[in-house]
Design a protein around this motif. Structure first.
Motif: not given
Length: 416
Positions: A314, A344, A354-356, A358
């Motif tokens: 990230r 992600f 962004s790196w979220t 999921t």
């Protein structure tokens, strides 16, 4: 302190009192006969490193040293753990020592805020399974300098002058620093790094180049005294004898193609030499395009350069720059650093990223090793899909990520 799968071996930090034991293990594994000067150089590196050892009783059976440095990445510079002295005694192979030591290295990187790790691989088959991949390729360029170098453009007309190598960090350093943004994979230098890793004014006097009869380092700069340096070359020479006279180019930087042409023309014109060799040039070195005769200027070898590992995916992805917008879901595998693994969403572009986490369906499935290969811009994800190393679930996803990861210049590392 941790204990590996063999209960007699403990994984713990190597204290300063065991530095000589660590050196002896490294020299044993790598078959090195070190002079006292070289040994002191290596001791200094170990003293400045985070040292992880595998102890069988009170004896070292394995070790990894992690030297802190800063590495250029697209659009940024990031803290990095440069691994060295990675070794396991032959009596303790295939017992899980290296894996156990790497687990400690990752924890140390997290504590130190080191987003990346890098190394120069002596055995490339080893490091892929720990998530490392070549950050780019280097090539060896050879010039037949028995005749004047034929180029397609006119060289820069600014004067060339030899300087004391000790003055190179002050005079040539600003140009190198300005170029850090151009190529990923370069080490941010201080004066000590210049002296030991570029000029080789201190440290290992068992250099392989010495075995070939090359003399001390020379530095030539482009530009009159008092003016900004427009280019420089660090090189060594060998006169004719049992082998033909030759010029060995350790580093060459220029502020444009004419400046590069002036430096290469100078190097190819040195008396009593018939060959110019640049062992670690970028794969996209402009000289390969500037040469009017490609029989005179040849790329004789291409090989992987610096290897990198994304320790904190990230942080690494959100710190670099992006050439085009992209919005994809990646299913990432990482058996060594579980915090990196999972599904992600990567949303990135010139304005940020962004790196979220999921639960959405993945567009691409890949291992952290393949992501590391693509991260600095030197490897295309589409090629990894074609090779069967990355799975593309959504047509065009690899091409879209390649466009976002693209850099103007290929990554390259000149230190060796």
């Amino acid at each position: 302190m941790t204990t590996d799968s063999c209960t007699t071996v403990n994984i713990r930090a190597i204290p300063e009192a065991d530095i000589d034991q660590a050196l002896d293990l490294s020299y044993l594994v790598f078959h090195v006969k070190a002079s006292e000067k070289a040994r002191q150089h290596d001791r200094d590196i170990l003293l400045g490193s985070a040292r992880t050892g595998a102890y069988d009783g009170d004896r070292l059976a394995g070790q990894i040293a992690a030297y802190p440095l800063t590495l250029s990445v697209p659009g940024n510079r990031l803290p990095c753990a440069a691994l060295d002295f990675v070794s396991v005694a032959a009596t303790h192979r295939r017992r899980g020592l290296l894996t156990s030591m790497f687990d400690e290295v990752w924890r140390g990187c997290a504590d130190a805020g080191q987003v990346l790790s890098c190394l120069w691989a002596s055995e490339s088959a080893i490091y892929g399974r720990y998530g490392y991949a070549p950050a780019g390729e280097t090539c060896q360029i050879e010039i037949d300098s028995s005749r004047p170098l034929a180029l397609r453009i006119a060289p820069d007309s600014r004067p060339l002058r030899l300087i004391d190598p000790a003055d190179a960090p002050a005079l040539a350093g600003p140009l190198f620093d300005a170029h850090l943004a151009h190529r990923a994979g370069r080490v941010v230098r201080d004066e000590a790094w210049w002296r030991t890793h570029v000029l080789h004014l201190e440290g290992d006097d068992d250099d392989d180049d010495d075995d070939e009869g090359f003399g001390p380092p020379r530095v030539v700069v482009l530009g009159a005294p008092g003016e900004p340096v427009g280019g420089y070359a660090v090189y060594r020479t060998r006169g004719p004898g049992e082998s033909p006279g030759a010029v060995l180019v350790r580093e060459l930087e220029a502020d444009g193609a004419p400046a590069a042409a002036a430096l290469w023309s100078y190097l190819a014109s040195i008396d009593l030499t018939a060959t110019v060799r640049g062992p670690f040039r970028p794969a996209d070195d402009p000289l390969l395009l500037l040469a009017a005769d490609r029989d005179q200027v040849r790329a004789t070898r291409r090989e992987p350069g610096l290897w990198i590992r994304l320790v904190d995916v990230r942080a690494a992805l959100t710190a670099r720059s992006w050439a085009a917008p992209v919005d994809l879901v990646l299913d990432l595998g990482d058996t060594a650093v579980p915090a990196n693994a999972g599904r992600f969403r990567l949303t990135a572009g010139p304005d940020g990223s962004s790196w979220t986490p999921t639960d959405e369906a993945a567009d691409l499935t890949l291992d952290v090793r393949e992501l590391a290969a693509c991260y600095p811009g030197g490897t295309r994800l589409a090629h990894l899909v074609y090779a069967g190393l990355v799975t593309e679930h959504t047509p065009g996803a690899a091409r879209a990520l390649d466009a976002a990861l693209a850099t103007e210049w290929l990554p390259a590392t000149g230190e060796y």
